[in-house]
Design a protein around this motif. Structure first.
Motif, PDB file in Angstrom:
ATOM      1  N   MET A   1       0.833  -1.203   0.000  1.00  0.00           N
ATOM      2  CA  MET A   1       0.000   0.000   0.000  1.00  0.00           C
ATOM      3  C   MET A   1       0.864   1.249   0.000  1.00  0.00           C
ATOM      4  O   MET A   1       0.574   2.228  -0.699  1.00  0.00           O
ATOM      5  N   ARG A   2       1.943   1.231   0.774  1.00  0.00           N
ATOM      6  CA  ARG A   2       2.849   2.388   0.799  1.00  0.00           C
ATOM      7  C   ARG A   2       3.522   2.583  -0.561  1.00  0.00           C
ATOM      8  O   ARG A   2       3.695   3.720  -1.018  1.00  0.00           O
ATOM      9  N   MET A   3       3.913   1.480  -1.201  1.00  0.00           N
ATOM     10  CA  MET A   3       4.532   1.593  -2.521  1.00  0.00           C
ATOM     11  C   MET A   3       3.568   2.203  -3.526  1.00  0.00           C
ATOM     12  O   MET A   3       3.939   3.084  -4.318  1.00  0.00           O
ATOM     13  N   ARG A   4       2.331   1.750  -3.516  1.00  0.00           N
ATOM     14  CA  ARG A   4       1.337   2.304  -4.438  1.00  0.00           C
ATOM     15  C   ARG A   4       1.065   3.772  -4.136  1.00  0.00           C
ATOM     16  O   ARG A   4       0.855   4.579  -5.057  1.00  0.00           O
ATOM     17  N   ALA A   5       1.063   4.118  -2.854  1.00  0.00           N
ATOM     18  CA  ALA A   5       0.830   5.511  -2.487  1.00  0.00           C
ATOM     19  C   ALA A   5       1.953   6.405  -2.987  1.00  0.00           C
ATOM     20  O   ALA A   5       1.708   7.502  -3.517  1.00  0.00           O
ATOM     21  N   VAL A   6       3.189   5.957  -2.843  1.00  0.00           N
ATOM     22  CA  VAL A   6       4.328   6.741  -3.321  1.00  0.00           C
ATOM     23  C   VAL A   6       4.304   6.847  -4.831  1.00  0.00           C
ATOM     24  O   VAL A   6       4.604   7.906  -5.405  1.00  0.00           O
TER      25      VAL A   6
ATOM     26  N   ASP B   1       1.252   9.459  -5.734  1.00  0.00           N
ATOM     27  CA  ASP B   1       1.467  10.876  -5.421  1.00  0.00           C
ATOM     28  C   ASP B   1       2.370  10.955  -4.193  1.00  0.00           C
ATOM     29  O   ASP B   1       1.944  10.650  -3.081  1.00  0.00           O
ATOM     30  N   GLU B   2       3.604  11.368  -4.405  1.00  0.00           N
ATOM     31  CA  GLU B   2       4.551  11.420  -3.292  1.00  0.00           C
ATOM     32  C   GLU B   2       4.162  12.474  -2.263  1.00  0.00           C
ATOM     33  O   GLU B   2       4.364  12.282  -1.064  1.00  0.00           O
ATOM     34  N   VAL B   3       3.604  13.595  -2.721  1.00  0.00           N
ATOM     35  CA  VAL B   3       3.198  14.647  -1.780  1.00  0.00           C
ATOM     36  C   VAL B   3       2.080  14.156  -0.874  1.00  0.00           C
ATOM     37  O   VAL B   3       2.117  14.346   0.350  1.00  0.00           O
ATOM     38  N   ALA B   4       1.102  13.498  -1.468  1.00  0.00           N
ATOM     39  CA  ALA B   4      -0.001  12.961  -0.668  1.00  0.00           C
ATOM     40  C   ALA B   4       0.501  11.877   0.280  1.00  0.00           C
ATOM     41  O   ALA B   4       0.027  11.761   1.414  1.00  0.00           O
TER      42      ALA B   4
ATOM     43  N   LYS C   1       3.473  11.741   1.664  1.00  0.00           N
ATOM     44  CA  LYS C   1       4.131  12.431   2.773  1.00  0.00           C
ATOM     45  C   LYS C   1       3.113  12.964   3.768  1.00  0.00           C
ATOM     46  O   LYS C   1       3.301  12.878   4.987  1.00  0.00           O
ATOM     47  N   LEU C   2       2.031  13.537   3.262  1.00  0.00           N
ATOM     48  CA  LEU C   2       0.996  14.062   4.160  1.00  0.00           C
ATOM     49  C   LEU C   2       0.338  12.954   4.970  1.00  0.00           C
ATOM     50  O   LEU C   2      -0.161  13.199   6.073  1.00  0.00           O
ATOM     51  N   ALA C   3       0.343  11.730   4.423  1.00  0.00           N
ATOM     52  CA  ALA C   3      -0.235  10.590   5.135  1.00  0.00           C
ATOM     53  C   ALA C   3       0.765   9.924   6.071  1.00  0.00           C
ATOM     54  O   ALA C   3       0.447   8.908   6.688  1.00  0.00           O
ATOM     55  N   GLY C   4       1.972  10.483   6.154  1.00  0.00           N
ATOM     56  CA  GLY C   4       2.972   9.944   7.060  1.00  0.00           C
ATOM     57  C   GLY C   4       3.856   8.878   6.466  1.00  0.00           C
ATOM     58  O   GLY C   4       4.546   8.166   7.191  1.00  0.00           O
ATOM     59  N   VAL C   5       3.850   8.742   5.144  1.00  0.00           N
ATOM     60  CA  VAL C   5       4.682   7.746   4.462  1.00  0.00           C
ATOM     61  C   VAL C   5       5.924   8.439   3.917  1.00  0.00           C
ATOM     62  O   VAL C   5       5.826   9.481   3.266  1.00  0.00           O
ATOM     63  N   SER C   6       7.089   7.867   4.173  1.00  0.00           N
ATOM     64  CA  SER C   6       8.347   8.422   3.688  1.00  0.00           C
ATOM     65  C   SER C   6       8.673   7.839   2.322  1.00  0.00           C
ATOM     66  O   SER C   6       9.001   6.648   2.215  1.00  0.00           O
ATOM     67  N   PRO C   7       8.583   8.632   1.244  1.00  0.00           N
ATOM     68  CA  PRO C   7       8.893   8.100  -0.096  1.00  0.00           C
ATOM     69  C   PRO C   7      10.319   7.571  -0.198  1.00  0.00           C
ATOM     70  O   PRO C   7      10.559   6.546  -0.847  1.00  0.00           O
ATOM     71  N   ALA C   8      11.271   8.258   0.421  1.00  0.00           N
ATOM     72  CA  ALA C   8      12.666   7.813   0.345  1.00  0.00           C
ATOM     73  C   ALA C   8      12.830   6.435   0.982  1.00  0.00           C
ATOM     74  O   ALA C   8      13.502   5.553   0.427  1.00  0.00           O
TER      75      ALA C   8
END
Length: 357
Positions: free
Chosen positions: A197-202, A205-208, A210-217
């Protein structure tokens, strides 16, 4: 871990166990060469499974995934070779080789993951492309890796307890299938869980994210490391099957072929990665078998050897992209669901909410 996540993980592990047992049993029905092909398919599956998650879920384009397989193969050879010289054998030597493959491929994957966290699109693709192009030069400059000739890999013979039951190629197929199950099952669990789920979120939309607390890096680096470890195990399996590792076996064409395989199979699909890996091995063999049986002139057969397989791969890629943009796994999903639905009972209980109306 929630109850739903736990049930999903248990189902994935059970499915992997059943498929592994079936694959091991199928080796008794295959001849020596086909068992060797099965080992190679399993090795490629390790790489395509990690690549399909990397590209399909996080959107990180890697044009040099063969380098990660090469890292695992060299890591296995560098660890298993000295162990053999020291008189070690059997599971201990093999375990040291696998550990070496994981260390080397994981280190390369971590470096690429850190770069991927800062690079996007063509820049990351260019970096991975540069690595695979520079692989022969790197092996020539690094002492102890054999240069263009590569390294020999210790022979893994059949254990004494199984010597009367299994042949050498069948034993290598067993090794490949078991290692592949260990490598790919965690990727399937990641894909279906919170990591997926985190991979799909990144990717979305990386900005979204980040706002959800997921670190793209962190997500991108983790995806690269996971894919690298799986590809490294695939390289180790391939080294065991071929008893050699050299830079010529992991060139740009091979890396691009892995990418084509996951696109044809279906990006983000573990099953599609398996289909793609099988096509990479079996399609050229089938084409060469047909051309040899066609009775063509020797010069024409020589020109078609290898080139015809590339042409067929290109045509298949175009066909799948046009007809089934989601890959062969999505094309087969509908018939598979219809087939499995026939085994379900039609006498479903009527929901209580309907009976009370």
């Amino acid at each position: 871990m929630t109850t739903t996540t736990h049930s999903r993980t248990r189902a994935i592990v059970l499915r992997a166990l059943v498929l592994t047992v079936l694959a091991l049993g199928a080796t008794f029905l295959l001849d020596s060469y086909t068992n060797y092909q099965l080992a190679v398919v399993a090795a490629y599956f390790c790489a395509t499974a990690g690549l399909t998650l990397l590209v399909g879920l996080t959107g990180q384009l890697s044009l040099g995934h063969g380098v990660l397989m090469a890292a695992g193969a060299y890591g296995y050879a560098l660890a298993a070779g000295p162990a053999a010289d020291a008189g070690l054998g059997g599971p201990l030597r093999f375990g040291l080789g696998i550990l070496g493959a994981l260390v080397v491929s994981g280190a390369v994957g971590a470096l690429l993951g850190l770069a991927g966290a800062r690079l996007r699109g063509p820049y990351l693709a260019g970096l991975t492309l540069a690595l695979v192009v520079a692989l022969p030069a790197l092996t020539s400059e690094i002492p102890g890796v054999g240069g263009d000739q590569g390294l020999g890999v210790p022979f893994e013979g059949v254990p004494d307890a199984l010597r009367g039951i299994l042949g050498v190629e069948q034993w290598h197929a067993w090794i490949a299938v078991i290692v592949t199950a260990v490598a790919v099952t965690p990727l399937a669990v990641m894909r279906s869980g919170r990591s997926g789920m985190r991979m799909r979120a990144v990717h979305g939309d990386e900005v979204a994210a980040k706002l959800a607390g997921v670190s793209p890096a962190r997500v991108k680096t983790g995806a690269f490391v996971a894919g690298a470890l799986s590809a490294g195990l695939g390289g180790a399996v391939l080294a065991v099957a071929t008893q050699n590792v050299s830079p010529g076996g992991y060139d740009l064409a091979f890396s691009l072929l892995l990418l084509v395989a996951v696109v044809i199979g279906g990006l983000g699909s573990i099953g599609g990665a398996a289909v793609g890996a099988a096509l990479v091995v079996l399609l050229p063999w089938g084409i060469n078998t047909l051309t040899a049986a066609a009775g063509l002139p020797a010069d024409l057969e020589q020109r078609l050897s290898g080139n015809l397989a590339v042409l067929v791969f290109g045509g298949l890629l175009i066909l799948v992209t046009v007809l089934w943009p989601g890959g062969l796994s999505h094309a087969l999903a509908g018939p598979t669901r219809r087939l499995t639905s026939r085994f379900r009972t039609t006498d479903q209980p009527v929901p209580q909410s309907l009976t009370e109306r």
